[in-house]
Design a protein around this motif. Structure first.
Motif, PDB file in Angstrom:
ATOM      1  N   UNK A   1      -5.553 -28.721   1.649  1.00 51.91           N
ATOM      2  CA  UNK A   1      -4.231 -28.277   2.116  1.00 51.91           C
ATOM      3  C   UNK A   1      -4.160 -26.760   2.236  1.00 51.91           C
ATOM      4  N   UNK A   2      -4.879 -26.073   1.378  1.00 54.61           N
ATOM      5  CA  UNK A   2      -4.816 -24.606   1.398  1.00 54.61           C
ATOM      6  C   UNK A   2      -5.688 -23.997   2.498  1.00 54.61           C
ATOM      7  N   UNK A   3      -6.775 -24.693   2.887  1.00 56.13           N
ATOM      8  CA  UNK A   3      -7.707 -24.088   3.849  1.00 56.13           C
ATOM      9  C   UNK A   3      -7.596 -24.625   5.281  1.00 56.13           C
ATOM     10  N   UNK A   4      -7.267 -25.916   5.410  1.00 57.81           N
ATOM     11  CA  UNK A   4      -7.280 -26.513   6.753  1.00 57.81           C
ATOM     12  C   UNK A   4      -6.393 -25.770   7.767  1.00 57.81           C
ATOM     13  N   UNK A   5      -5.151 -25.401   7.405  1.00 63.92           N
ATOM     14  CA  UNK A   5      -4.328 -24.705   8.411  1.00 63.92           C
ATOM     15  C   UNK A   5      -4.961 -23.403   8.912  1.00 63.92           C
ATOM     16  N   UNK A   6      -5.592 -22.617   8.013  1.00 65.25           N
ATOM     17  CA  UNK A   6      -6.271 -21.378   8.427  1.00 65.25           C
ATOM     18  C   UNK A   6      -7.426 -21.691   9.365  1.00 65.25           C
ATOM     19  N   UNK A   7      -8.159 -22.769   9.031  1.00 63.80           N
ATOM     20  CA  UNK A   7      -9.299 -23.172   9.846  1.00 63.80           C
ATOM     21  C   UNK A   7      -8.830 -23.613  11.242  1.00 63.80           C
ATOM     22  N   UNK A   8      -7.688 -24.310  11.279  1.00 61.85           N
ATOM     23  CA  UNK A   8      -7.131 -24.741  12.574  1.00 61.85           C
ATOM     24  C   UNK A   8      -6.794 -23.527  13.437  1.00 61.85           C
ATOM     25  N   UNK A   9      -6.186 -22.517  12.822  1.00 63.19           N
ATOM     26  CA  UNK A   9      -5.833 -21.300  13.564  1.00 63.19           C
ATOM     27  C   UNK A   9      -7.101 -20.602  14.069  1.00 63.19           C
ATOM     28  N   UNK A  10      -8.109 -20.525  13.188  1.00 64.40           N
ATOM     29  CA  UNK A  10      -9.358 -19.846  13.539  1.00 64.40           C
ATOM     30  C   UNK A  10     -10.062 -20.526  14.717  1.00 64.40           C
ATOM     31  N   UNK A  11     -10.272 -21.843  14.611  1.00 68.54           N
ATOM     32  CA  UNK A  11     -10.990 -22.517  15.709  1.00 68.54           C
ATOM     33  C   UNK A  11     -10.153 -22.520  16.985  1.00 68.54           C
ATOM     34  N   UNK A  12      -8.838 -22.558  16.825  1.00 66.79           N
ATOM     35  CA  UNK A  12      -7.957 -22.480  18.001  1.00 66.79           C
ATOM     36  C   UNK A  12      -8.153 -21.167  18.731  1.00 66.79           C
ATOM     37  N   UNK A  13      -8.204 -20.078  17.969  1.00 62.42           N
ATOM     38  CA  UNK A  13      -8.414 -18.748  18.564  1.00 62.42           C
ATOM     39  C   UNK A  13      -9.782 -18.663  19.235  1.00 62.42           C
ATOM     40  N   UNK A  14     -10.815 -19.141  18.516  1.00 61.76           N
ATOM     41  CA  UNK A  14     -12.177 -19.089  19.068  1.00 61.76           C
ATOM     42  C   UNK A  14     -12.262 -19.875  20.370  1.00 61.76           C
ATOM     43  N   UNK A  15     -11.589 -21.015  20.390  1.00 62.71           N
ATOM     44  CA  UNK A  15     -11.605 -21.870  21.579  1.00 62.71           C
ATOM     45  C   UNK A  15     -10.960 -21.165  22.769  1.00 62.71           C
ATOM     46  N   UNK A  16      -9.843 -20.508  22.520  1.00 64.28           N
ATOM     47  CA  UNK A  16      -9.141 -19.812  23.608  1.00 64.28           C
ATOM     48  C   UNK A  16      -9.960 -18.615  24.102  1.00 64.28           C
ATOM     49  N   UNK A  17     -10.488 -17.849  23.151  1.00 66.45           N
ATOM     50  CA  UNK A  17     -11.261 -16.653  23.513  1.00 66.45           C
ATOM     51  C   UNK A  17     -12.612 -17.040  24.145  1.00 66.45           C
ATOM     52  N   UNK A  18     -13.114 -18.199  23.756  1.00 59.49           N
ATOM     53  CA  UNK A  18     -14.398 -18.661  24.292  1.00 59.49           C
ATOM     54  C   UNK A  18     -15.583 -18.143  23.497  1.00 59.49           C
ATOM     55  N   UNK A  19     -15.323 -17.744  22.264  1.00 60.69           N
ATOM     56  CA  UNK A  19     -16.375 -17.217  21.390  1.00 60.69           C
ATOM     57  C   UNK A  19     -16.987 -18.362  20.585  1.00 60.69           C
ATOM     58  N   UNK A  20     -18.309 -18.313  20.421  1.00 61.78           N
ATOM     59  CA  UNK A  20     -19.019 -19.372  19.676  1.00 61.78           C
ATOM     60  C   UNK A  20     -18.524 -20.758  20.115  1.00 61.78           C
ATOM     61  N   UNK A  21     -18.557 -20.946  21.406  1.00 63.63           N
ATOM     62  CA  UNK A  21     -17.920 -22.130  21.994  1.00 63.63           C
ATOM     63  C   UNK A  21     -18.538 -23.445  21.523  1.00 63.63           C
ATOM     64  N   UNK A  22     -19.875 -23.439  21.363  1.00 61.00           N
ATOM     65  CA  UNK A  22     -20.522 -24.688  20.907  1.00 61.00           C
ATOM     66  C   UNK A  22     -19.992 -25.068  19.527  1.00 61.00           C
ATOM     67  N   UNK A  23     -19.946 -24.060  18.655  1.00 57.68           N
ATOM     68  CA  UNK A  23     -19.526 -24.292  17.269  1.00 57.68           C
ATOM     69  C   UNK A  23     -18.036 -24.629  17.183  1.00 57.68           C
ATOM     70  N   UNK A  24     -17.208 -23.827  17.871  1.00 57.37           N
ATOM     71  CA  UNK A  24     -15.757 -24.042  17.761  1.00 57.37           C
ATOM     72  C   UNK A  24     -15.339 -25.356  18.398  1.00 57.37           C
ATOM     73  N   UNK A  25     -15.931 -25.695  19.555  1.00 53.96           N
ATOM     74  CA  UNK A  25     -15.540 -26.955  20.198  1.00 53.96           C
ATOM     75  C   UNK A  25     -16.039 -28.145  19.385  1.00 53.96           C
ATOM     76  N   UNK A  26     -17.236 -28.004  18.792  1.00 55.48           N
ATOM     77  CA  UNK A  26     -17.748 -29.098  17.948  1.00 55.48           C
ATOM     78  C   UNK A  26     -16.862 -29.261  16.715  1.00 55.48           C
ATOM     79  N   UNK A  27     -16.411 -28.148  16.148  1.00 61.56           N
ATOM     80  CA  UNK A  27     -15.523 -28.214  14.973  1.00 61.56           C
ATOM     81  C   UNK A  27     -14.214 -28.912  15.323  1.00 61.56           C
ATOM     82  N   UNK A  28     -13.665 -28.574  16.498  1.00 63.84           N
ATOM     83  CA  UNK A  28     -12.416 -29.221  16.930  1.00 63.84           C
ATOM     84  C   UNK A  28     -12.642 -30.721  17.124  1.00 63.84           C
TER      85      UNK A  28
END
Lengths: 147, 196
Positions: free
Chosen positions: A58-85
């Motif tokens: 509960x303490x970490x997942x929301x931060x992780x959601x924000x992080x991968x969301x940002x990475x996905x939009x920016x297109x950074x580390x796309x393989x990793x961020x899209x796989x995480x999503x």
């Protein structure tokens, strides 16, 4: 490779990335705005995670959601961020389906409390899962950039 | 001034629409920083668990020290045949200040009346003969059923779809909790919301 470079496909992928990223950022933001214990109760209501893991999740997942969301939009580390999503969407979808088909009348917890799991929830999350798998697949097919 | 008067005209019906809380259905100090509304059904097994296990802990940790104010709300579920009858007696008992005694008895003897429907003997057992007479008369009052219906509608409007549902209010923020939350998580949440 040729298909990846086609303009309509490229724009479709960008649109999907932005939509998925925005949804993940919003989802994380809504949870971070509220007390972490409220989201923890939501996770615990699924009865799928050992209780000792509920608080760290509960303490970490929301931060992780924000992080991968940002990475996905920016297109950074796309393989990793899209796989995480995709992995997250698979886990969420499994939990939602399990709750729905075992007759648990619980809140989805996707965007904070107060949204009972319904067919609409499954349709929405199913569409997001399909979109994330498509983005991941295309990202993995994309040729690696040379450093 | 005109604006102030217009605002009053608009706001007064809203204020009037807020149902008055029967003090007998509350626990603690109304000025406590946190208010917890519990939407429950006397027939629901999870509500019995919350009433008998979680509520005493909340009482000791937060209600007695004046940190939390608890309000019981009726949320009779369609699946239970005798819920409305039980609520009828409980709300009637509230009007003579005996709600908590009747609620405790209804939860304690839930299995005795939930299926068989003999609600009255369970209620009568915790009342004196004079109180029994008053409660039976009050239970027939249309206002009692109206109060139950009003609380049910209030719960539905707040998004309650199962029991027991607790809604925690701290300041202007309202948090509907998942049904039957783990007490240690509930405690963490309350502690986090209490003024430092």
């Amino acid at each position: 490779m040729a298909s990846y470079q086609s303009k309509p496909l490229r724009w479709t992928l960008v649109a999907l990335r932005v939509i998925l990223g925005a949804v993940f950022i919003y989802s994380g933001y809504v949870k971070l705005r509220e007390p972490w214990a409220l989201f923890a109760m939501g996770i615990d209501s699924y009865h799928m995670l050992p209780f000792r893991l509920v608080e760290p999740m509960a303490r970490t997942l929301p931060w992780f959601e924000v992080l991968v969301g940002l990475l996905l939009i920016v297109g950074l580390w796309l393989r990793l961020s899209s796989a995480a999503v995709s992995v997250m969407m698979l886990v969420f979808m499994t939990a939602i389906l399990h709750a729905y088909f075992t007759g648990q009348q619980i809140s989805c917890g996707c965007f904070g409390p107060g949204e009972p799991i319904s067919k609409w929830t499954m349709l929405r999350d199913g569409s997001m899962l399909a979109a994330s798998l498509f983005v991941t697949w295309m990202a993995l097919r994309r040729p690696r950039r040379m450093a | 001034m005109k604006l102030y008067a217009a605002a009053l005209v608009v706001l007064l019906p809203c204020l009037a629409a807020v149902p008055e809380i029967d003090k007998a259905k509350t626990l603690g100090n109304p000025t406590a920083p946190i208010r917890i509304e519990i939407f429950s059904d006397f027939s629901c097994p999870h509500c019995k668990v919350l009433h008998e296990n979680t509520l005493p802990l909340l009482m000791t940790d937060y209600v007695v020290p004046g940190k939390v104010y608890i309000v019981d709300r009726a949320f009779p579920l369609n699946g239970y045949k005798f819920s409305r009858e039980a609520f009828g007696y409980a709300v009637a008992a509230a009007r003579i200040g005996k709600y908590q005694q009747v609620a405790n008895a209804l939860f304690a003897k839930q299995s005795d009346w939930n299926l068989a429907g003999n609600v009255w003997p369970v209620v009568a057992a915790v009342l004196s003969p004079t109180e029994q007479k008053k409660v039976q008369e009050l239970a027939k009052d249309p206002g009692v059923q109206a109060e139950i219906e009003a609380e049910l509608q209030e719960g539905l409007a707040a998004g309650v779809n199962s029991t027991p549902t607790m809604i925690v209010t701290a300041g202007s923020k309202r948090y509907p909790l998942p049904p039957a939350p783990n007490y240690s998580l509930l405690k963490s949440m309350i502690d986090g919301l209490l003024p430092k």
